[in-house]
Design an enzyme around this catalytic site. Structure first.
Site, PDB file in Angstrom:
ATOM      1  N   GLY A   1       0.219   5.457   0.460  1.00 27.35           N
ATOM      2  CA  GLY A   1      -0.799   5.917   0.990  1.00 27.35           C
ATOM      3  C   GLY A   1      -0.798   7.030   1.885  1.00 27.35           C
ATOM      4  O   GLY A   1       0.365   7.121   2.802  1.00 27.35           O
TER       5      GLY A   1
ATOM      6  N   LEU B   1       4.113  -0.569   3.997  1.00 32.40           N
ATOM      7  CA  LEU B   1       3.392   0.675   3.869  1.00 32.40           C
ATOM      8  C   LEU B   1       3.769   1.378   3.561  1.00 32.40           C
ATOM      9  O   LEU B   1       4.785   2.210   4.813  1.00 32.40           O
ATOM     10  CB  LEU B   1       2.368   0.450   5.425  1.00 32.40           C
ATOM     11  CG  LEU B   1       1.932  -0.222   5.961  1.00 32.40           C
ATOM     12  CD1 LEU B   1       1.044  -0.675   6.846  1.00 32.40           C
ATOM     13  CD2 LEU B   1       0.923  -0.565   4.663  1.00 32.40           C
ATOM     14  N   GLU B   2       4.023   1.942   2.306  1.00 27.36           N
ATOM     15  CA  GLU B   2       4.602   3.244   2.217  1.00 27.36           C
ATOM     16  C   GLU B   2       3.602   4.232   2.500  1.00 27.36           C
ATOM     17  O   GLU B   2       3.185   5.083   1.390  1.00 27.36           O
ATOM     18  CB  GLU B   2       5.662   2.961   0.781  1.00 27.36           C
ATOM     19  CG  GLU B   2       6.416   4.601   0.496  1.00 27.36           C
ATOM     20  CD  GLU B   2       5.986   5.332  -0.431  1.00 27.36           C
ATOM     21  OE1 GLU B   2       5.890   6.870   0.692  1.00 27.36           O
ATOM     22  OE2 GLU B   2       5.898   6.244  -1.111  1.00 27.36           O
ATOM     23  N   LEU B   3       4.166   5.134   2.998  1.00 24.75           N
ATOM     24  CA  LEU B   3       3.409   6.250   3.942  1.00 24.75           C
ATOM     25  C   LEU B   3       3.457   8.170   3.611  1.00 24.75           C
ATOM     26  O   LEU B   3       4.076   8.175   2.523  1.00 24.75           O
ATOM     27  CB  LEU B   3       2.841   6.272   5.727  1.00 24.75           C
ATOM     28  CG  LEU B   3       2.663   4.388   5.339  1.00 24.75           C
ATOM     29  CD1 LEU B   3       2.376   4.017   7.147  1.00 24.75           C
ATOM     30  CD2 LEU B   3       1.687   4.276   4.104  1.00 24.75           C
TER      31      LEU B   3
ATOM     32  N   PHE C   1       0.558  -1.235   0.282  1.00 24.78           N
ATOM     33  CA  PHE C   1      -0.235   0.083   0.409  1.00 24.78           C
ATOM     34  C   PHE C   1       1.086   1.335   0.298  1.00 24.78           C
ATOM     35  O   PHE C   1       1.880   1.302   0.987  1.00 24.78           O
ATOM     36  CB  PHE C   1      -0.986   0.106   0.986  1.00 24.78           C
ATOM     37  CG  PHE C   1      -1.479   1.635   1.265  1.00 24.78           C
ATOM     38  CD1 PHE C   1      -3.050   1.403   0.301  1.00 24.78           C
ATOM     39  CD2 PHE C   1      -1.083   2.407   2.540  1.00 24.78           C
ATOM     40  CE1 PHE C   1      -3.621   3.251   1.115  1.00 24.78           C
ATOM     41  CE2 PHE C   1      -1.631   3.180   2.465  1.00 24.78           C
ATOM     42  CZ  PHE C   1      -2.685   3.450   1.853  1.00 24.78           C
TER      43      PHE C   1
END
Length: 469
Positions: free
Chosen positions: A234, A255-257, A232
């Site tokens: 976001g 998870l790349e946030l 993901f």
């Protein structure tokens, strides 16, 4: 939101499931950010559509995973060829759908989308397994890497095809099958890519694309018991929800946030090179050059043209939506209410737009100073053309302020002092540190953030490990 009068035809997208385009009963309006008008209808998919896509991916997995990396790589390279053959159509579509300039889509987004497939088609051939000898026991220990299964891939609206292909390419190169959900605000180039899959030789069910919102389609995907892996990109808030939904199934997560990425500029930096590059990023800088830097930076920001994405002389296009424009403007208003100085941009400079774009979601580059570190403007991800400039005195202060946010995605250090560059790179809590440059990246390098900027890394070897067991 403004809508044109009278009947008009819209682009109507369909889901791509099991190698076929499948209509959806409900749709979401998608806006052209440069005009503020609806131009596209995107499927509003839910559990039913996601279940069908996962079933297709499960069915395709045994055959696809049994193929050799070379066989899969040939198909990835063919897909890259087809993206390049359709380059101009994809460039125009990305610009219209996302609001970014045609120039940026032409130089960054679409070429990189093709290269993602080429890179992983090649890199998957060069990963080797490990073994260790225990001669005294007459034993040999070795590892094998196997694809995980059905990969759930959720990509954002800022780099639509670029980040979608960054996920699809390593997932299928390593033998997984895919159910992807692009952002509902930027779905067109993903749909266009689906048209190329069969021609490239991608078997039915290997890549399935389901369009819709995070609340419905995304939630059904991350909570599906037959999807063991989620990648993901976001917001941090959405990632927290994904983590909760995935926990009962012990899914693999990448998870790349969000980020709040400092660019730290020391007095010995090459100021001309620095300003030319830093006009595109957020930063702090050293007090002895603060006045000179701020003056030159504001002048450079005023030359950074905002307007119709189709005009090649423009540097900035439109923001993604009316709601997002209002959110970014609210940060500038907050800064002003806290006594900050707005040097240029929002509320200071008039934006002269063509008649057709007057209802679009545009904002000029905005430079702010005089903000305390405790302000929400300094602490939260704005995700718009707003830069905060503040001075610092010492190396330790620069590190403390750079680390003084909950994010840790990337940072930039500008200095001619080699020792200082390495010291800061190690001390800054960021997944990636650029020195005297920005946005230069070898795809072999791990990409991801620390703290609230994410979990896990992707890129070269890291993607290989994430998408395999």
């Amino acid at each position: 939101m403004p809508k044109s009068s009278g009947p008009r035809s819209y682009l109507v997208l369909q889901n791509y499931i099991g190698g076929k385009f499948v209509s959806c009963g409900n749709h979401i309006d998608s806006y052209d950010p440069s005009t503020g008008e609806v131009y596209c209808k995107v499927p509003d998919s839910g559990k039913e559509e996601v279940d069908a896509a996962v079933a297709a991916a499960k069915e395709a997995f045994p055959d696809w995973s049994a193929r050799s990396p070379q066989q899969r790589g040939e198909i990835l390279n063919k897909l890259a060829d087809l993206i390049e053959a359709n380059m101009e159509d994809l460039i125009q579509a990305e610009s219209k759908d996302q609001g970014k300039t045609v120039t940026f889509a032409r130089t960054v987004d679409i070429p990189r989308s093709a290269y993602n497939f080429r890179f992983f088609a090649s890199s998957v051939l060069h990963h080797t397994t490990d073994c260790s000898q225990m001669d005294h026991m007459g034993c040999l220990n070795y590892t094998v890497r196997c694809p995980v299964g059905v990969a759930g891939l959720i990509s954002p609206w800022n780099l639509p095809l670029y980040l979608l292909t960054w996920k699809i390419a390593p997932a299928i190169a390593t033998g997984n099958t895919v159910v992807a959900k692009p952002s509902e605000m930027t779905s067109v180039t993903a749909w266009m890519m689906c048209k190329l899959l069969e021609e490239a030789g991608v078997p039915p069910g290997v890549v399935n694309v389901v369009f819709g919102t995070g609340q419905r389609a995304g939630d059904a995907l991350v909570g599906h018991p037959d999807v063991p892996l989620i990648s993901f990109t976001g917001s941090t808030a959405t990632a927290q929800r994904i983590t909760e939904r995935s926990a009962p199934y012990c899914k693999k997560l990448s998870l790349e946030l969000g980020g709040k990425n400092p660019a730290i500029i020391f007095a010995d930096a090459d100021l001309e090179q620095c300003i030319e590059t830093t006009i595109r990023s957020s930063f702090s800088n050293q007090r002895s050059i603060y006045t000179e830097f701020l003056e030159k930076f504001v002048a450079a920001a005023r030359k950074w043209k905002t307007g119709a994405p189709s005009d090649p002389s423009n540097n900035n296009g439109a923001l993604i939506s009316k709601e997002h424009l209002e959110k970014v403007r609210s940060f500038v208003a907050l800064a002003k209410s806290e006594g900050a100085i707005i040097h240029c941009g929002e509320g200071v400079d008039h934006l002269d737009l063509p008649e057709a774009n007057k209802s679009g979601y545009f904002m000029p580059p905005t430079v702010i100073s005089g903000i305390p570190d405790s302000s929400r403007v300094m602490q939260e991800e704005i995700f718009g053309p707003v830069t905060c400039v503040c001075p610092f005195d010492t190396e330790d202060e620069a590190v403390a302020r750079g680390n003084g946010v909950r994010y840790g995605l990337s940072a930039t250090v500008w200095s001619r002092d080699v020792g200082r560059v390495h010291r800061l790179a190690q001390k800054l809590q960021a997944g990636l540190v650029w020195t005297n440059c920005w946005l230069v990246r070898d795809l072999n390098l791990p990409f991801g953030g620390m703290k609230h900027s994410g979990v896990g890394r992707e890129g070269g070897k890291d993607s290989y490990h994430f998408f395999t067991e």
